[in-house]
Design an enzyme around this catalytic site. Structure first.
Site, PDB file in Angstrom:
ATOM      1  N   GLY A 249       0.806  -1.209   0.000  1.00 28.48           N
ATOM      2  CA  GLY A 249       0.000   0.000   0.000  1.00 28.48           C
ATOM      3  C   GLY A 249       0.841   1.262   0.000  1.00 28.48           C
ATOM      4  N   ILE A 476      -0.015  -5.963   5.246  1.00 27.51           N
ATOM      5  CA  ILE A 476       0.107  -5.283   3.949  1.00 27.51           C
ATOM      6  C   ILE A 476       1.347  -5.759   3.192  1.00 27.51           C
ATOM      7  CG2 ILE A 476      -1.251  -3.317   4.674  1.00 27.51           C
ATOM      8  CD1 ILE A 476       1.376  -1.730   4.966  1.00 27.51           C
ATOM      9  N   GLY A 477       1.808  -6.949   3.600  1.00 26.66           N
ATOM     10  CA  GLY A 477       2.995  -7.507   2.950  1.00 26.66           C
ATOM     11  C   GLY A 477       4.212  -7.422   3.846  1.00 26.66           C
ATOM     12  N   THR A 478       4.024  -6.826   5.016  1.00 23.54           N
ATOM     13  CA  THR A 478       5.145  -6.581   5.917  1.00 23.54           C
ATOM     14  C   THR A 478       5.471  -7.802   6.773  1.00 23.54           C
ATOM     15  OG1 THR A 478       3.498  -5.647   7.377  1.00 23.54           O
ATOM     16  CG2 THR A 478       4.778  -4.105   6.076  1.00 23.54           C
ATOM     17  N   ASN A 644      11.220 -10.538  13.701  1.00 24.81           N
ATOM     18  CA  ASN A 644      11.513 -11.476  12.611  1.00 24.81           C
ATOM     19  C   ASN A 644      12.582 -10.870  11.695  1.00 24.81           C
ATOM     20  OD1 ASN A 644      11.621 -13.288  10.543  1.00 24.81           O
ATOM     21  ND2 ASN A 644       9.428 -13.241  10.067  1.00 24.81           N
ATOM     22  N   GLU A 718       8.979   1.930   7.638  1.00 27.55           N
ATOM     23  CA  GLU A 718       9.238   3.200   6.968  1.00 27.55           C
ATOM     24  C   GLU A 718      10.653   3.739   7.119  1.00 27.55           C
ATOM     25  OE1 GLU A 718       5.071   5.453   7.093  1.00 27.55           O
ATOM     26  OE2 GLU A 718       5.391   3.994   8.659  1.00 27.55           O
TER      27      GLU A 718
HETATM   28 MO1  MOS Z   1       2.313   4.372   5.965  1.00 29.90          MO
HETATM   29  S1  MOS Z   1       2.516   6.023   4.769  1.00 29.90           S
HETATM   30  O1  MOS Z   1       1.636   5.017   7.348  1.00 29.90           O
HETATM   31  O2  MOS Z   1       1.354   3.311   5.090  1.00 29.90           O
END
Ligand code: MOS
Length: 757
Positions: A249, A476-478, A644, A718
């Site tokens: 995302g 979200i893929g994380t 992980n 991030e």
């Molecule tokens: Mo992040 S920009 O809070 O998906």
């Protein structure tokens, strides 16, 4: 309690754990939002405005309505009521584009939806959308790139609530700058960047009596549920949002966008499930972007490199109606020690869709500017840029006047310098060569916020020796699926592959947003409390069940580890398996619930909580053909304990790849004639690919930050993107002698290089 050492060897926390959802993804059986099909489902395709400013004067739908398979052409006159949503207390009702679709006939950005074709097949719907004739009264759009702040009150409303434009101030920054022996005064520009997750945005909406069910690739299902309840006048419990998998995302799926209520309204109108998949082109128009920023940085320093003044004044663009705030000053007030500082922002309205959060929102463009300024100041002072940062290391967060919960920035720099071989650097521009190429070396620091959102979770321990954890957050893929399993496994000894994970459904306990790199830190206390409560029930049952080997014991005498119940004082024994205890009691399962409190609600925090890091970058420069490449990156991250390391490394590597794109490739360009984003496809919007990326060396310091949770984990989604562009532009200067202060670095910028091969 086992010691930390024992936990480290026996617990899956800190162990490289392959993703529990990996097999579903690589076999193509993971169900993404647009993979769900329902009997009688219709397909919707929006009609996009082809102007960026003006008014719809006529909508001719006659031809489209007559086309085969077309069920309806919906527009302002016939779509039915879509209400506005509004803020509530806390984090209620957050959205970047507040205006519901079709609310008026004004067009404020290119691609704004003006009608919706619904048909039996996608192809029919697309053909019908193309056949709708729209007449406009057109104004000249304003997509001017040079930004000057509009008149704005001192307190503004942003996406997440109100914000002061004077973000941070201490001492007298102007006076200290005026009298500083060494000054740097520069403006740094970052372009519009568009999120390009591989999975397109999509909504499938189903009305079943008064119940609305939505399949959507959302980073925040509970917020989406609240917004839709408001827009369609429903109680929240009548809306269910399901998001099993998200093909990434980067922030573009944090908040609802206008395609979603359109699909819902169409399903309501036609009494059938409706699917709407946004195109890649539409993703450049209607689902957010990182706004353009223009950042004026002034640094004052003594001749031996101590900062005396820091001013960070920035402007970013926003849409004509919306209030996205891009907090470029997020890290400025605490990253370095400086007695006099001012951080202030302004905003400029443009005819663009609403900007939104994009990976490291604010701080990523912000740190590009401030870290670039630090690098330029170091060159001006003839001080090593690593040394300049060491000289200005703060003892506390001087902005909030709070100690850091855990900051190991200097160790990041030291470890990075060693791994990279920084001591071999010759600071003279163009002086370093290898294999006929000119080398450039650069560094930059990174920071990103850490904290917790509220979260709730349920844990079940079951009679087949397995466990289940349920939390209405998203992956979200994380790697959230895997981390949830690891957390329960850590507490119970049930192996990771025997822990079922349920997430991505608002019928589960309310989980946090997958944003701000905050999901992991937020869920730990909730999952641990839920597991502890399930274990407490289990131990009670172990003592209360007739015939149980623990019948004569008190629950307090017992412990549950490695999937077995033990008498605490006899830990070396075999114990009794979970399955045996439950079967003897004729129970399928025991459950526990747990909650995490949000740290953001704390009016008097004791600590400033952030993650830190740095990047050391090497570029190679071939002046003969003006070819610049990133050839080496060493990244060191201080993000608390890494649950992980496998998924964690993926996150940082992915962010560095994105950072190479940010520095050298990515930018969205608007056509000044019609306001359209003109490179709105993956051929013309160039992102970094394998060929652009060298081997990446990622190192975690792994110091637990116990202020945030019992594991000491902060987030890592991030921070890897923070600072990397400044390290690349510094390396580029070192190789070429060209200062690039507007991203991305373009070949034409480098043609002025005087470095010869
Ligand atoms: Mo992040 S920009 O809070 O998906």
């Amino acid at each position: 309690m086992p010691t930390i050492q024992e936990t480290r060897t026996t617990s899956p926390i800190g162990r490289k754990t392959p993703r529990v959802d990996g097999p579903l993804k690589v076999s193509g059986t993971a169900m993404y939002a647009s993979d769900f099909h329902f009997p009688g489902m219709l397909y919707a395709v929006p009609v996009e405005a082809t102007i960026a400013s003006g008014r719809v004067t006529k909508l001719d739908t006659a031809a489209a309505e007559k086309m085969p398979g077309v069920r309806a052409i919906l527009h302002r006159e016939n779509i039915g009521k879509i209400f506005r949503s509004t803020f509530g207390p806390g984090l209620e009702g957050l959205i970047d584009e507040r205006r519901p679709p079709f609310e008026d006939d004004i067009v404020r950005y290119y691609g704004q939806y003006v009608a919706l074709a619904v048909a039996d097949t996608f192809e029919s719907a697309k053909a019908a959308a193309d056949a709708v004739r729209v007449t406009y009264a057109e104004n000249k759009p304003n997509v001017e790139t040079d930004l000057e702040a509009d008149d704005d009150p001192e307190t503004i409303v942003g996406t997440w609530g109100s914000a002061e434009r004077l973000e941070s101030e201490r001492g007298d920054a102007d006076a200290a700058f005026a009298s500083a022996p060494v000054k740097l005064d520069q403006t740094y520009v970052t372009p519009v960047e568009t999120h390009n997750p591989i999975e397109l945005q999509a909504t499938t909406a189903i009305w079943d009596d008064s119940m609305l069910t939505i399949y959507e690739e959302s980073q925040w299902i509970f917020n989406l549920r609240g917004i839709l309840a408001q827009m369609f006048g429903l109680p929240k419990e009548s809306v269910r949002v399901i998001t099993k998998f998200v093909g990434s995302g980067f922030g573009s799926k944090l908040f609802p966008w206008t395609h979603c209520p359109l699909a819902v309204a169409a399903a309501r109108q036609l009494g059938k499930p409706v699917k709407l998949v946004v195109s890649r082109k539409m993703m450049f128009q209607t689902t957010g972007h990182r706004p353009r920023t223009q950042q004026h940085v002034r640094l004052g320093a003594t001749s031996d490199g101590k900062l005396v003044s820091l001013q960070h004044d920035y402007v970013y663009h926003r849409s004509m109606l919306d209030n996205h705030h891009d907090d470029c000053g997020e890290a400025t007030a605490f990253q370095y020690s400086v007695p006099n500082l001012r951080v202030k922002f302004g905003r400029a309205r443009r005819n663009v869709g609403s900007p939104t959060d994009m990976r490291g929102p604010g701080a990523v463009p912000g740190l590009y500017a401030t870290e670039s300024a630090m690098n330029e100041l170091a060159d001006q002072l003839k001080i090593d840029p690593v040394r300049l940062r060491i000289l200005n290391e703060p003892k506390i967060d001087e902005g909030k006047k709070l100690p850091f919960s855990s900051r190991h920035y200097l160790e990041c720099l030291q470890v990075g310098a060693e791994k990279f071989g920084w001591s071999q650097r010759n600071p003279e521009v163009g002086s370093m060569k290898r294999d006929g190429l000119t080398l450039g070396w650069g560094i930059a620091g990174a920071a990103w916020i850490a904290g917790r959102f509220a979260a709730a979770a349920n844990v079940e321990l079951r009679d087949d020796g397995t466990a289940r954890v349920a939390c209405g957050t998203q992956d979200i893929g994380t790697g959230t699926y895997t981390i949830l399993a690891q957390l329960v496994s850590d507490k119970t000894g049930v192996p990771v592959d025997k822990v079922e994970v349920a997430l991505g459904d608002t019928s589960l306990p309310e989980g946090p947003v997958s944003g701000g790199s905050l999901a992991t830190g937020s869920i730990v206390p909730a999952v641990f409390a839920a597991t502890d409560n399930a274990i407490t029930s289990l131990l009670q049952i172990a003592t209360a069940t007739p015939g149980s080997p623990f019948e004569k014991r008190k629950p307090d005498d017992l412990a549950f580890e490695r999937g077995r119940v033990f008498v605490k004082t006899e830990k070396t024994g075999e114990g009794v398996a979970l399955a045996d205890i439950l079967k003897r009691a004729n129970l399928r399962l025991v459950t526990g619930s747990g909650k995490s409190e949000a740290t953001f609600d704390n009016p008097k925090p004791k600590f400033s909580t952030h993650s830190f890091g740095c990047h050391f970058v090497e570029v190679t420069w071939q002046p003969e053909i003006a070819r610049l490449r990133v050839s080496r990156v060493v990244t060191v991250i201080d993000a608390g304990r890494i649950i992980n390391p496998l998924a964690g490394r993926n996150q940082i590597e992915g962010a560095v790849v994105m950072g190479i794109g940010m520095a050298m490739l990515e930018h969205t360009t608007y056509d000044p004639q019609n306001g359209a984003p003109i490179n709105s496809n993956l051929a013309d919007y160039v992102v970094a690919v394998n060929a652009d990326v060298p081997k990446l060396d990622v190192h975690f310091l792994d110091y637990p930050d116990l202020e945030l949770n019992a594991v000491g984990a902060r987030g890592i989604g991030e921070i890897g993107l923070a600072g990397i562009a400044a390290a690349i532009t510094a390396a580029t200067y070192h190789a070429t002698g060209v200062r690039v202060r507007e991203l991305p670095i373009k070949i034409e910028d480098l043609l002025t290089s005087t470095v010869l091969s």
